[in-house]
Write a protein that holds these residues in place. Structure first.
Motif, PDB file in Angstrom:
ATOM      1  N   LYS A  71       0.725  -1.391  -0.078  1.00  0.00           N
ATOM      2  CA  LYS A  71      -0.003   0.030   0.036  1.00  0.00           C
ATOM      3  C   LYS A  71       0.956   0.996   0.020  1.00  0.00           C
ATOM      4  O   LYS A  71       1.771   1.376   0.945  1.00  0.00           O
ATOM      5  N   ILE A  72       0.754   2.119  -0.889  1.00  0.00           N
ATOM      6  CA  ILE A  72       1.371   3.383  -1.158  1.00  0.00           C
ATOM      7  C   ILE A  72       0.565   4.525  -1.443  1.00  0.00           C
ATOM      8  O   ILE A  72      -0.409   4.371  -1.524  1.00  0.00           O
ATOM      9  N   LEU A  73       1.306   5.678  -1.105  1.00  0.00           N
ATOM     10  CA  LEU A  73       0.527   6.760  -1.165  1.00  0.00           C
ATOM     11  C   LEU A  73       0.873   7.646  -2.396  1.00  0.00           C
ATOM     12  O   LEU A  73       2.041   7.631  -2.565  1.00  0.00           O
ATOM     13  N   VAL A  74       0.050   8.010  -3.313  1.00  0.00           N
ATOM     14  CA  VAL A  74       0.427   8.641  -4.546  1.00  0.00           C
ATOM     15  C   VAL A  74      -0.462   9.675  -4.825  1.00  0.00           C
ATOM     16  O   VAL A  74      -1.715   9.939  -4.279  1.00  0.00           O
ATOM     17  N   SER A  75      -0.258  10.724  -5.959  1.00  0.00           N
ATOM     18  CA  SER A  75      -0.931  11.841  -6.212  1.00  0.00           C
ATOM     19  C   SER A  75      -1.881  11.008  -6.991  1.00  0.00           C
ATOM     20  O   SER A  75      -2.020  10.110  -7.590  1.00  0.00           O
ATOM     21  N   PRO A  76      -3.336  11.908  -6.912  1.00  0.00           N
ATOM     22  CA  PRO A  76      -4.503  11.395  -7.584  1.00  0.00           C
ATOM     23  C   PRO A  76      -4.223  11.073  -9.378  1.00  0.00           C
ATOM     24  O   PRO A  76      -4.922  10.099  -9.806  1.00  0.00           O
ATOM     25  N   ASP A  77      -3.181  11.785  -9.942  1.00  0.00           N
ATOM     26  CA  ASP A  77      -2.930  11.641 -11.419  1.00  0.00           C
ATOM     27  C   ASP A  77      -2.194  10.227 -11.460  1.00  0.00           C
ATOM     28  O   ASP A  77      -2.385   9.468 -12.512  1.00  0.00           O
ATOM     29  N   TYR A  78      -1.348   9.914 -10.542  1.00  0.00           N
ATOM     30  CA  TYR A  78      -0.515   8.735 -10.671  1.00  0.00           C
ATOM     31  C   TYR A  78      -1.320   7.630 -10.324  1.00  0.00           C
ATOM     32  O   TYR A  78      -1.079   6.569 -11.002  1.00  0.00           O
ATOM     33  N   ALA A  79      -2.218   7.737  -9.498  1.00  0.00           N
ATOM     34  CA  ALA A  79      -2.850   6.452  -9.027  1.00  0.00           C
ATOM     35  C   ALA A  79      -3.854   6.232 -10.334  1.00  0.00           C
ATOM     36  O   ALA A  79      -4.201   5.017 -10.414  1.00  0.00           O
ATOM     37  N   HIS A  80      -4.560   7.110 -10.990  1.00  0.00           N
ATOM     38  CA  HIS A  80      -5.244   7.159 -12.258  1.00  0.00           C
ATOM     39  C   HIS A  80      -4.340   6.006 -13.390  1.00  0.00           C
ATOM     40  O   HIS A  80      -4.683   5.211 -13.826  1.00  0.00           O
ATOM     41  N   ARG A  81      -3.132   6.400 -13.467  1.00  0.00           N
ATOM     42  CA  ARG A  81      -2.236   5.895 -14.367  1.00  0.00           C
ATOM     43  C   ARG A  81      -1.823   4.638 -13.820  1.00  0.00           C
ATOM     44  O   ARG A  81      -1.679   3.536 -14.780  1.00  0.00           O
ATOM     45  N   LEU A  82      -1.554   4.439 -12.733  1.00  0.00           N
ATOM     46  CA  LEU A  82      -1.165   3.169 -12.150  1.00  0.00           C
ATOM     47  C   LEU A  82      -2.564   2.007 -12.411  1.00  0.00           C
ATOM     48  O   LEU A  82      -2.278   0.983 -12.769  1.00  0.00           O
ATOM     49  N   ARG A  83      -3.706   2.408 -11.971  1.00  0.00           N
ATOM     50  CA  ARG A  83      -4.964   1.759 -12.284  1.00  0.00           C
ATOM     51  C   ARG A  83      -5.227   1.393 -13.727  1.00  0.00           C
ATOM     52  O   ARG A  83      -5.443   0.229 -14.012  1.00  0.00           O
ATOM     53  N   ALA A  84      -4.603   2.477 -14.609  1.00  0.00           N
ATOM     54  CA  ALA A  84      -5.139   2.162 -16.274  1.00  0.00           C
ATOM     55  C   ALA A  84      -4.153   1.192 -16.594  1.00  0.00           C
ATOM     56  O   ALA A  84      -4.342   0.566 -17.678  1.00  0.00           O
ATOM     57  N   GLN A  85      -2.846   1.200 -16.046  1.00  0.00           N
ATOM     58  CA  GLN A  85      -1.825   0.229 -16.496  1.00  0.00           C
ATOM     59  C   GLN A  85      -2.006  -1.034 -16.026  1.00  0.00           C
ATOM     60  O   GLN A  85      -1.144  -2.151 -16.192  1.00  0.00           O
ATOM     61  N   GLY A  86      -2.798  -1.428 -15.180  1.00  0.00           N
ATOM     62  CA  GLY A  86      -2.858  -2.523 -14.415  1.00  0.00           C
ATOM     63  C   GLY A  86      -1.931  -2.822 -13.058  1.00  0.00           C
ATOM     64  O   GLY A  86      -2.038  -3.876 -12.460  1.00  0.00           O
ATOM     65  N   TYR A  87      -1.192  -1.796 -12.702  1.00  0.00           N
ATOM     66  CA  TYR A  87      -0.486  -1.917 -11.555  1.00  0.00           C
ATOM     67  C   TYR A  87      -0.935  -2.075 -10.359  1.00  0.00           C
ATOM     68  O   TYR A  87      -0.616  -2.459  -9.227  1.00  0.00           O
ATOM     69  N   ALA A  88      -2.169  -1.085 -10.288  1.00  0.00           N
ATOM     70  CA  ALA A  88      -2.870  -0.994  -8.946  1.00  0.00           C
ATOM     71  C   ALA A  88      -4.449  -1.408  -8.953  1.00  0.00           C
ATOM     72  O   ALA A  88      -4.928  -1.607 -10.186  1.00  0.00           O
ATOM     73  N   THR A  89      -4.614  -2.129  -7.793  1.00  0.00           N
ATOM     74  CA  THR A  89      -5.923  -2.465  -7.962  1.00  0.00           C
ATOM     75  C   THR A  89      -7.068  -1.390  -8.048  1.00  0.00           C
ATOM     76  O   THR A  89      -6.843  -0.433  -8.027  1.00  0.00           O
ATOM     77  N   GLN A  90      -8.315  -1.986  -8.701  1.00  0.00           N
ATOM     78  CA  GLN A  90      -9.498  -0.898  -8.939  1.00  0.00           C
ATOM     79  C   GLN A  90     -10.204  -0.521  -7.904  1.00  0.00           C
ATOM     80  O   GLN A  90     -10.888   0.548  -7.793  1.00  0.00           O
ATOM     81  N   ALA A  91      -9.971  -1.441  -6.364  1.00  0.00           N
ATOM     82  CA  ALA A  91     -10.894  -0.895  -5.393  1.00  0.00           C
ATOM     83  C   ALA A  91     -10.402   0.250  -4.601  1.00  0.00           C
ATOM     84  O   ALA A  91      -9.414   0.641  -4.730  1.00  0.00           O
TER      85      ALA A  91
END
Length: 91
Positions: A71-91
């Motif tokens: 679990k990491i803290l990221v900026s909202p833009d980076y969170a969106h990019r990580l989720r779009a690329q499949g690195y972060a869970t969608q929940a």
């Protein structure tokens, strides 16, 4: 013979002067500062709040490897990019 032109202070005045100099003021209490959360990746935009994401895959950010489930803290833009690329869970 040289004479001293300064006059001696009476003992009572000297004690009062020393006590006035000895009075110390206490420093105002420092506000307790909470350490800033460790934001990973690009810096936060002004006024943005960090978002916690859970990584779905191993990912290296700024030279640090993060395993799946981290679990990491990221900026909202980076969170969106990580989720779009499949690195972060969608929940």
């Amino acid at each position: 013979m040289a004479t001293n032109s300064t006059t001696k202070k009476p003992a009572a005045d000297a004690a009062a002067a020393e006590s006035a100099e000895a009075v110390t003021e206490t420093a105002p209490a420092r506000p307790s500062h909470k350490p800033a959360p460790e934001v990973v990746g690009p810096a936060l935009a002004v006024g943005a709040e960090p978002i916690a994401v859970t990584l779905a895959h191993h990912h290296t950010i700024d030279g640090t490897g993060y395993p799946p489930g981290a679990k990491i803290l990221v900026s909202p833009d980076y969170a969106h990019r990580l989720r779009a690329q499949g690195y972060a869970t969608q929940a």
